[in-house]
Design an enzyme around this catalytic site. Structure first.
Site, PDB file in Angstrom:
ATOM      1  N   THR A  41       0.838  -1.211   0.000  1.00  0.00           N
ATOM      2  CA  THR A  41       0.000   0.000   0.000  1.00  0.00           C
ATOM      3  C   THR A  41       0.869   1.256   0.000  1.00  0.00           C
ATOM      4  O   THR A  41       1.997   1.225   0.484  1.00  0.00           O
ATOM      5  CB  THR A  41      -0.870  -0.047   1.278  1.00  0.00           C
ATOM      6  N   VAL A  50     -13.276  -4.770   2.056  1.00  0.00           N
ATOM      7  CA  VAL A  50     -12.704  -3.428   2.174  1.00  0.00           C
ATOM      8  C   VAL A  50     -11.720  -3.443   3.335  1.00  0.00           C
ATOM      9  O   VAL A  50     -12.034  -3.951   4.413  1.00  0.00           O
ATOM     10  CB  VAL A  50     -13.809  -2.374   2.424  1.00  0.00           C
ATOM     11  N   GLY A  51     -10.538  -2.901   3.095  1.00  0.00           N
ATOM     12  CA  GLY A  51      -9.507  -2.872   4.136  1.00  0.00           C
ATOM     13  C   GLY A  51      -9.565  -1.585   4.944  1.00  0.00           C
ATOM     14  O   GLY A  51     -10.562  -0.857   4.931  1.00  0.00           O
ATOM     15  N   ASP A  52      -8.473  -1.303   5.634  1.00  0.00           N
ATOM     16  CA  ASP A  52      -8.420  -0.130   6.512  1.00  0.00           C
ATOM     17  C   ASP A  52      -8.151   1.174   5.773  1.00  0.00           C
ATOM     18  O   ASP A  52      -8.523   2.251   6.260  1.00  0.00           O
ATOM     19  CB  ASP A  52      -7.312  -0.319   7.559  1.00  0.00           C
ATOM     20  N   GLY A  86      -5.145  -5.083   7.128  1.00  0.00           N
ATOM     21  CA  GLY A  86      -6.226  -4.118   7.290  1.00  0.00           C
ATOM     22  C   GLY A  86      -7.225  -4.447   8.378  1.00  0.00           C
ATOM     23  O   GLY A  86      -7.687  -3.553   9.102  1.00  0.00           O
TER      24      GLY A  86
HETATM   25  N1  ASP Z   1      -3.727  -2.205   4.622  1.00  0.00           N
HETATM   26  C1  ASP Z   1      -4.024  -2.736   3.321  1.00  0.00           C
HETATM   27  C2  ASP Z   1      -5.305  -3.520   3.393  1.00  0.00           C
HETATM   28  O1  ASP Z   1      -5.467  -4.302   4.314  1.00  0.00           O
HETATM   29  C3  ASP Z   1      -2.942  -3.607   2.767  1.00  0.00           C
HETATM   30  C4  ASP Z   1      -1.543  -3.033   2.755  1.00  0.00           C
HETATM   31  O2  ASP Z   1      -1.201  -2.182   3.588  1.00  0.00           O
HETATM   32  O3  ASP Z   1      -0.764  -3.414   1.881  1.00  0.00           O
HETATM   33  O4  ASP Z   1      -6.107  -3.389   2.515  1.00  0.00           O
END
Ligand code: ASP
Length: 342
Positions: free
Chosen positions: A209, A238-240, A263
């Site tokens: 990310t 859906v992630g964070d 996430g």
């Molecule tokens: N935080 C992101 C998610 O869970 C993934 C990442 O940081 O690469 O969607």
């Protein structure tokens, strides 16, 4: 005399970069430098032994370009922290090296569903999109949601259509495809079959990310995050990153935060807002607040960048490394990948 000054300057600079190189570790003895823009390209880069010198050079070049693009915006009289965050993130979204925009990871079904958020620390305006499939730069779509002002988070088809209507560049979903990410999906599916209860991964041991936190000349903060999510995620997951207070947060009175990592963990713990709340209610410094929140996460969860309105920042993570960089008010750029450099 001149020589003495030169020797002192070299010593101070070396101290500053050593202090930052140690970031993410327990001890930090020297006063850290301040920044106007801090970025990350994901926690948990490839294991150090596997990253070739040529690959490292490519990652560093993109991170430096992102810092420079954001910095150029901040140099302009009217350049805002929101503009700088968007500009820096767009560079990383356009690079196939990171899990955002081009090069995003695949869902279980073999599609790309992208999430992004942006937040203005002045007045806490925010905009986010989740599960977009045909928007070249999801961070610009998130900004369009924020500027529109009616809602904070749009998802799926509604988010795609809204962004297109606002003039955000549309691409064919195949634009996001890369061989490397596709292979990661095939590997993850094979591994899931062999071991069905494993945790979803953003790629093998790697979260890619991207995010940015900026401080403009008017003292305003902003933060943004953009991601493809986790490899082999369920359709609709859906992630964070687009969740305000989990993966993204900004408030001039506390700090600007962008997270990367697993996430679900970041959502459950409201990581970005937890950092801001410690500053607000406990009077913690940005380094203490961010450091303590990351320390309390399960091992290998990820990391954050956090910046306050004085330019103090922290980049703690509990993975082997985190692609990260910052630029000072006078334009000096620093990029790091692992805990302490080779
Ligand atoms: N935080 C992101 C998610 O869970 C993934 C990442 O940081 O690469 O969607």
């Amino acid at each position: 005399m001149k020589r003495a000054i030169l020797v002192m300057a070299v010593f101070v600079l070396a101290g500053a970069s050593r202090a930052w190189a140690a970031d993410g570790d327990e001890k930090q003895t020297k006063a850290p430098p301040t920044a106007v823009l801090v970025i990350h390209g994901g926690a948990g880069p490839p294991p150090r032994a596997k990253l070739t010198a040529a690959q490292e050079k490519r990652y560093r070049a993109v991170l430096e370009e992102a810092l420079q693009k954001g910095y150029d915006v901040l140099q302009k009289e009217k350049g805002t922290s929101v503009d700088a965050v968007e500009a820096a993130i767009r560079v990383m979204e356009d690079s196939p090296l990171f899990n955002a925009g081009k090069g995003a990871v695949f869902t279980h079904e073999g599609r790309n569903e992208l999430d992004a958020a942006i937040m203005d620390g002045k007045g806490r305006r925010a905009g986010a999109v989740a599960g977009v499939t045909c928007i070249k730069n999801p961070i610009t779509a998130a900004r369009a949601v924020m500027e529109d002002g009616k809602h904070v988070l749009l998802v799926g088809d509604g988010a795609d259509r809204f962004a297109i209507r606002k003039g955000v560049k549309e691409v064919s979903p195949v634009y996001f495809w890369t061989q490397e990410r596709w292979q990661e999906l095939l590997d993850a599916i094979a591994e899931e079959k062999a071991k069905p209860r494993g945790r979803l991964r953003s790629s093998p041991r790697h979260f890619g990310t991207v995010g940015a936190a900026a401080l403009d000349r008017h003292g305003n903060l902003a933060a943004g995050t953009s991601t493809g999510g986790l490899t082999n995620k369920r359709h609709g997951r859906v992630g964070d990153s687009p969740i305000i207070g989990a993966g993204t947060y900004a408030d001039n009175a506390t700090c600007a935060v962008s997270a990367t990592g697993h996430g679900e963990t970041f959502i459950r713990r409201c990581v970005a807002y937890d950092i801001a709340a410690r500053i607000k209610y406990q009077g913690a410094t940005v380094a203490q607040a961010a450091g303590d929140v990351i320390k309390a996460l399960p091992e290998d969860s990820g990391g954050v960048i956090a910046l306050d309105a004085k330019g103090n920042f922290a980049t703690p993570f509990n993975t082997e490394g985190m692609f990260r960089g910052y630029i000072t008010r006078d334009g000096r750029k620093y990029v790091e990948i692992y805990r302490s450099q080779k």
